[in-house]
Design a protein around this motif. Structure first.
Motif, PDB file in Angstrom:
ATOM      1  N   ALA A 183       3.901 -10.471 -11.821  1.00  0.00           N
ATOM      2  CA  ALA A 183       2.389 -10.016 -11.992  1.00  0.00           C
ATOM      3  C   ALA A 183       2.515  -8.808 -13.015  1.00  0.00           C
ATOM      4  O   ALA A 183       1.563  -8.542 -13.744  1.00  0.00           O
ATOM      5  CB  ALA A 183       1.805  -9.579 -10.877  1.00  0.00           C
ATOM      6  N   VAL A 184       3.642  -7.931 -13.124  1.00  0.00           N
ATOM      7  CA  VAL A 184       3.857  -6.945 -14.053  1.00  0.00           C
ATOM      8  C   VAL A 184       3.672  -7.476 -15.397  1.00  0.00           C
ATOM      9  O   VAL A 184       2.886  -7.205 -16.309  1.00  0.00           O
ATOM     10  CB  VAL A 184       4.949  -6.108 -13.718  1.00  0.00           C
ATOM     11  N   ASP A 185       4.690  -8.585 -15.648  1.00  0.00           N
ATOM     12  CA  ASP A 185       4.483  -9.348 -17.069  1.00  0.00           C
ATOM     13  C   ASP A 185       3.146  -9.941 -17.125  1.00  0.00           C
ATOM     14  O   ASP A 185       2.541  -9.624 -18.509  1.00  0.00           O
ATOM     15  CB  ASP A 185       5.620 -10.337 -17.118  1.00  0.00           C
ATOM     16  N   ALA A 186       2.637 -10.499 -16.495  1.00  0.00           N
ATOM     17  CA  ALA A 186       1.328 -10.971 -16.794  1.00  0.00           C
ATOM     18  C   ALA A 186       0.062  -9.817 -17.052  1.00  0.00           C
ATOM     19  O   ALA A 186      -0.649  -9.912 -17.992  1.00  0.00           O
ATOM     20  CB  ALA A 186       0.479 -11.835 -15.507  1.00  0.00           C
ATOM     21  N   LEU A 187       0.136  -8.605 -16.526  1.00  0.00           N
ATOM     22  CA  LEU A 187      -0.683  -7.850 -16.766  1.00  0.00           C
ATOM     23  C   LEU A 187      -0.433  -7.097 -17.895  1.00  0.00           C
ATOM     24  O   LEU A 187      -1.361  -6.951 -18.865  1.00  0.00           O
ATOM     25  CB  LEU A 187      -0.326  -6.488 -15.680  1.00  0.00           C
ATOM     26  N   GLU A 188       0.888  -6.748 -18.471  1.00  0.00           N
ATOM     27  CA  GLU A 188       1.343  -6.201 -19.521  1.00  0.00           C
ATOM     28  C   GLU A 188       0.915  -7.176 -20.719  1.00  0.00           C
ATOM     29  O   GLU A 188       0.310  -6.752 -21.782  1.00  0.00           O
ATOM     30  CB  GLU A 188       2.758  -5.805 -19.591  1.00  0.00           C
ATOM     31  N   LYS A 224      -9.083  -2.629  -2.341  1.00  0.00           N
ATOM     32  CA  LYS A 224      -9.657  -2.748  -1.018  1.00  0.00           C
ATOM     33  C   LYS A 224      -8.417  -2.452   0.146  1.00  0.00           C
ATOM     34  O   LYS A 224      -7.492  -2.417  -0.295  1.00  0.00           O
ATOM     35  CB  LYS A 224      -9.933  -4.025  -0.766  1.00  0.00           C
ATOM     36  N   ARG A 225      -8.868  -2.032   1.194  1.00  0.00           N
ATOM     37  CA  ARG A 225      -7.873  -1.682   2.373  1.00  0.00           C
ATOM     38  C   ARG A 225      -6.902  -2.678   2.470  1.00  0.00           C
ATOM     39  O   ARG A 225      -6.982  -4.042   2.477  1.00  0.00           O
ATOM     40  CB  ARG A 225      -8.560  -1.594   3.476  1.00  0.00           C
ATOM     41  N   GLY A 226      -5.617  -2.123   2.360  1.00  0.00           N
ATOM     42  CA  GLY A 226      -4.334  -3.122   2.401  1.00  0.00           C
ATOM     43  C   GLY A 226      -4.062  -3.871   0.982  1.00  0.00           C
ATOM     44  O   GLY A 226      -3.190  -4.688   1.171  1.00  0.00           O
ATOM     45  N   GLN A 227      -5.026  -3.709  -0.002  1.00  0.00           N
ATOM     46  CA  GLN A 227      -4.631  -4.759  -1.171  1.00  0.00           C
ATOM     47  C   GLN A 227      -3.615  -3.897  -1.952  1.00  0.00           C
ATOM     48  O   GLN A 227      -3.643  -2.781  -2.158  1.00  0.00           O
ATOM     49  CB  GLN A 227      -6.008  -4.748  -1.999  1.00  0.00           C
ATOM     50  N   LYS A 228      -2.769  -4.697  -2.425  1.00  0.00           N
ATOM     51  CA  LYS A 228      -1.666  -4.246  -3.245  1.00  0.00           C
ATOM     52  C   LYS A 228      -2.043  -4.063  -4.631  1.00  0.00           C
ATOM     53  O   LYS A 228      -3.015  -4.484  -4.979  1.00  0.00           O
ATOM     54  CB  LYS A 228      -0.410  -5.292  -3.468  1.00  0.00           C
ATOM     55  N   THR A 229      -1.216  -3.155  -5.514  1.00  0.00           N
ATOM     56  CA  THR A 229      -1.762  -2.816  -6.814  1.00  0.00           C
ATOM     57  C   THR A 229      -0.335  -3.068  -7.548  1.00  0.00           C
ATOM     58  O   THR A 229       0.477  -2.763  -7.302  1.00  0.00           O
ATOM     59  CB  THR A 229      -2.290  -1.298  -6.969  1.00  0.00           C
ATOM     60  N   ILE A 230      -0.729  -3.046  -9.077  1.00  0.00           N
ATOM     61  CA  ILE A 230       0.394  -3.421 -10.076  1.00  0.00           C
ATOM     62  C   ILE A 230      -0.111  -2.391 -11.198  1.00  0.00           C
ATOM     63  O   ILE A 230      -1.031  -2.463 -11.722  1.00  0.00           O
ATOM     64  CB  ILE A 230       0.287  -4.844 -10.327  1.00  0.00           C
ATOM     65  N   SER A 231       1.006  -1.848 -11.789  1.00  0.00           N
ATOM     66  CA  SER A 231       0.895  -1.225 -12.973  1.00  0.00           C
ATOM     67  C   SER A 231       1.834  -1.569 -13.849  1.00  0.00           C
ATOM     68  O   SER A 231       2.898  -2.147 -13.690  1.00  0.00           O
ATOM     69  CB  SER A 231       0.974   0.298 -12.743  1.00  0.00           C
TER      70      SER A 231
END
Length: 141
Positions: free
Chosen positions: A42-47, A67-74
């Motif tokens: 997902a990191v590569d897709a985001l970048e 949202k509550r419990g939702q993961k995040t990516i940077s």
């Protein structure tokens, strides 16, 4: 928390694995065999998706609150610094040629600063930030 911490959606697939999407960035989509792999790719897709915005000189998406419990990516730290620099440049209406003039650099050097696949040096990013009246902050959380 990063200015580029985007909520991610993991959708289990009937045949196995997960499809990964970002509510704020429809261009970013990928998949992984399990949750760990899905989050990694997902990191590569985001970048990759964010680089499309930079190449098109479009404003960067603003991450929504997870949202509550939702993961995040940077993106990686270097890419976050580059994206922050890009955002500052857009906010000020500064073009790459003007930034190159302020820095005393050739335009290809500035182009590389905004190439998310190029391993720019942090001191170059810091110099460009100063030329925009900003500074770079690094922290380990």
């Amino acid at each position: 928390m990063s200015d580029f911490q985007f909520p991610v959606m993991l959708e289990p697939q009937p045949e196995g694995g997960f499809v990964v999407t970002f509510p704020d960035i429809p261009e970013a989509i990928t998949q992984g065999e399990d949750e760990e792999e899905a989050l990694l790719v997902a990191v590569d897709a985001l970048e990759t998706a964010l680089s499309i915005y930079v190449e098109g000189r479009k404003p960067l998406p603003i991450p929504s609150a997870p949202k509550r419990g939702q993961k995040t990516i940077s993106p990686s730290a270097l890419e976050c610094a580059k994206l922050g620099l890009y955002r500052a440049m857009l906010e000020q209406g500064v073009r790459k040629a003007e930034l190159a003039r302020r820095l005393g650099w050739h335009l290809p050097q500035v182009d590389r600063l905004f190439d998310l696949n190029h391993a720019s040096r942090l001191d170059q990013i810091e110099a460009a930030a100063r030329a925009l009246g900003r500074h770079v902050e690094v922290r380990v959380a």
